[in-house]
Design a protein around this motif. Structure first.
Motif, short mmCIF file in Angstrom:
data_model
loop_
_atom_site.label_atom_id
_atom_site.label_comp_id
_atom_site.label_asym_id
_atom_site.label_seq_id
_atom_site.Cartn_x
_atom_site.Cartn_y
_atom_site.Cartn_z
N GLU A 77 0.87 -1.17 0.00
CA GLU A 77 0.00 0.00 0.00
C GLU A 77 0.91 1.22 0.00
N GLU A 78 0.70 2.15 -0.94
CA GLU A 78 1.55 3.33 -1.00
C GLU A 78 0.79 4.50 -1.60
N VAL A 79 1.26 5.69 -1.26
CA VAL A 79 0.71 6.93 -1.77
C VAL A 79 1.85 7.70 -2.43
N VAL A 80 1.65 8.11 -3.67
CA VAL A 80 2.68 8.83 -4.42
C VAL A 80 2.17 10.24 -4.73
N PRO A 81 2.84 11.26 -4.23
CA PRO A 81 2.40 12.63 -4.51
C PRO A 81 2.65 13.00 -5.96
N PRO A 82 2.10 14.11 -6.43
CA PRO A 82 2.26 14.50 -7.83
C PRO A 82 3.73 14.64 -8.23
N ILE A 83 4.05 14.17 -9.43
CA ILE A 83 5.37 14.36 -10.01
C ILE A 83 5.20 15.01 -11.38
N SER A 84 6.29 15.52 -11.93
CA SER A 84 6.18 16.22 -13.20
C SER A 84 6.33 15.30 -14.40
N SER A 85 6.73 14.05 -14.16
CA SER A 85 6.94 13.12 -15.26
C SER A 85 5.66 12.37 -15.62
N LEU A 86 5.61 11.86 -16.84
CA LEU A 86 4.57 10.92 -17.24
C LEU A 86 4.94 9.56 -16.66
N PHE A 87 3.97 8.90 -16.01
CA PHE A 87 4.23 7.62 -15.37
C PHE A 87 3.26 6.58 -15.93
N VAL A 98 -6.80 -1.62 -5.41
CA VAL A 98 -7.62 -0.43 -5.16
C VAL A 98 -6.75 0.75 -5.56
N LEU A 99 -7.24 1.57 -6.45
CA LEU A 99 -6.46 2.67 -6.99
C LEU A 99 -7.25 3.97 -6.90
N GLU A 100 -6.67 4.97 -6.28
CA GLU A 100 -7.31 6.27 -6.20
C GLU A 100 -6.50 7.28 -6.99
N LYS A 101 -7.14 7.91 -7.97
CA LYS A 101 -6.49 8.98 -8.74
C LYS A 101 -7.58 9.82 -9.38
N ASP A 102 -7.23 11.06 -9.69
CA ASP A 102 -8.17 12.00 -10.32
C ASP A 102 -9.46 12.14 -9.52
N ALA A 111 -6.20 -6.12 -16.02
CA ALA A 111 -5.76 -7.21 -16.89
C ALA A 111 -4.25 -7.17 -17.08
N ALA A 112 -3.68 -8.30 -17.41
CA ALA A 112 -2.26 -8.34 -17.72
C ALA A 112 -1.96 -7.42 -18.90
N ASN A 113 -0.86 -6.67 -18.80
CA ASN A 113 -0.41 -5.74 -19.84
C ASN A 113 -1.35 -4.56 -20.07
N SER A 114 -2.26 -4.31 -19.12
CA SER A 114 -3.07 -3.11 -19.21
C SER A 114 -2.24 -1.92 -18.75
N HIS A 115 -2.74 -0.71 -19.05
CA HIS A 115 -1.92 0.48 -18.82
C HIS A 115 -2.57 1.40 -17.79
N ASN A 116 -1.85 1.63 -16.73
CA ASN A 116 -2.27 2.64 -15.76
C ASN A 116 -1.41 3.87 -16.01
N ILE A 117 -2.00 4.91 -16.60
CA ILE A 117 -1.26 6.11 -16.98
C ILE A 117 -1.54 7.21 -15.97
N ILE A 118 -0.49 7.79 -15.42
CA ILE A 118 -0.59 8.92 -14.51
C ILE A 118 -0.01 10.14 -15.21
N ALA A 119 -0.85 11.13 -15.45
CA ALA A 119 -0.40 12.33 -16.16
C ALA A 119 0.49 13.18 -15.26
N PRO A 120 1.39 13.96 -15.84
CA PRO A 120 2.23 14.86 -15.03
C PRO A 120 1.38 15.77 -14.15
N GLY A 121 1.86 16.00 -12.94
CA GLY A 121 1.13 16.87 -12.02
C GLY A 121 0.07 16.16 -11.22
N ASN A 122 -0.02 14.85 -11.36
CA ASN A 122 -1.04 14.07 -10.64
C ASN A 122 -0.37 13.03 -9.74
#
Length: 330
Positions: A77-87, A98-102, A111-122
């Protein structure tokens, strides 16, 4: 993803409770193995320690604009603050999270090989319940800014970058798989990693972004007339050594910026900025063949900031450096 729940249902902590790395000496403790290039060192508290086994990583390969890690992680379980990079996080097998964003909370299976995209600043908060094999990619914000200008002729803050958590996109999967395979290559692949980072960002832009003021209605899919296109061409040719915005081109033929952008791309199959780069490179080729101007003067005459700026775009479009092109054409 599975069911979408209200954020009120989540028990994940707020990202504000996690300090940035430079505020938390424990995160940078020598007892933890950190796999991060310098540009991420101050931006993400993700620590690859005993709970996250490193399989392969880009650390030491000389990559300057992208970082990648293939890791095996215990339930966490972890919380990652906003970064400027695309992740981008890619699970290698089906996982429950369980994923909290936006401002929303997702609970269910990825699913396997699915993409969780975090935009810069989030930022985001995530809880994983199983042993997870995952591939993580960070791409420097500078690449996003460069591609935003080159593809759309826009600043990055004029583009809404969406952040989906969804089934795999075939094109993006191919590029990320290439990135993963490059982790097994020897050091010295920086140039390849730069081009791959650009390709990944271009793919994300094309499928997961929206220009804020560009409509998608059928009314704007009308091509420019021949006379309108000629006026735009004349304006561009007369101003190749200067800087201007899409709004300037739109004003030449009396259209709004949004309608002009759509009609121009319908007509030329390119964005205004892409079209402009072709005109500038063609002008540079002409001046190089003429042989009267130095490379610095040619760069300025074609609207580039300096000789290196010209060289970068010239080699991308022509395949050889300007100096080599001059020698080969004389």
């Amino acid at each position: 993803m599975g069911q979408l729940f209200s954020t009120e249902n989540t028990q994940l902590p707020s990202s504000s409770s996690i300090p940035l790395p430079d505020e938390s000496p424990d995160i940078l403790s020598s007892t933890k193995k950190i796999i991060r290039p310098q540009f991420l060192l101050r931006e993400t508290p993700m620590v690859f320690d005993a709970s996250r086994e490193i399989i392969r990583a880009s650390d030491g390969l000389g990559w300057s604009n992208m970082a990648a890690v293939l890791a095996r992680t215990d339930p966490f379980e972890e919380v990652v603050p906003p970064i400027s990079s695309l992740f981008i996080a890619v699970p290698q097998q089906k996982i429950k999270i369980v994923l909290e964003k936006d401002g929303k909370t997702f609970q269910g299976e990825m699913a396997a090989n699915s993409h969780n995209i975090i935009a810069p600043g989030n930022g985001y908060a995530v809880q994983g319940f199983d042993l997870i094999n995952a591939f993580y990619v960070y791409i420097k914000n500078e690449i996003l800014r460069e591609l935003a200008d080159e593809i759309y002729g826009r600043r990055l803050d004029e583009i809404d970058l969406l952040a989906p958590t969804e089934t795999a996109d075939p094109s993006l999967t191919y590029l990320l798989d290439t990135c993963k395979h490059m982790l097994s290559e020897p050091a010295g692949t920086n140039l390849s990693s730069d081009y791959l980072a650009q390709a990944i960002v271009a793919c994300v832009f094309s499928r997961h972004s929206q220009l804020r003021d560009v409509p998608r209605s059928a009314d704007s899919r009308v091509p420019l007339s021949q006379a309108q296109m000629q006026r735009v061409n004349d304006y561009l040719q007369a101003n190749l050594d200067g800087s201007f915005q899409v709004a300037d081109l739109a004003a030449v033929i009396g259209l709004s910026r949004t309608i002009f952008f759509e009609r121009f791309t319908v007509t030329t199959k390119a964005t205004p900025n892409q079209y402009l780069q072709v005109l500038r490179i063609n002008r540079a080729k002409q001046l190089l063949r003429d042989g009267k101007l130095s490379l610095v003067d040619i760069a300025f005459a074609c609207g580039y900031a300096d000789q290196s700026h010209l060289a970068r775009f010239f080699k991308r479009f022509v395949g050889v450096a300007p100096g080599r092109y001059r020698k080969d054409t004389h």
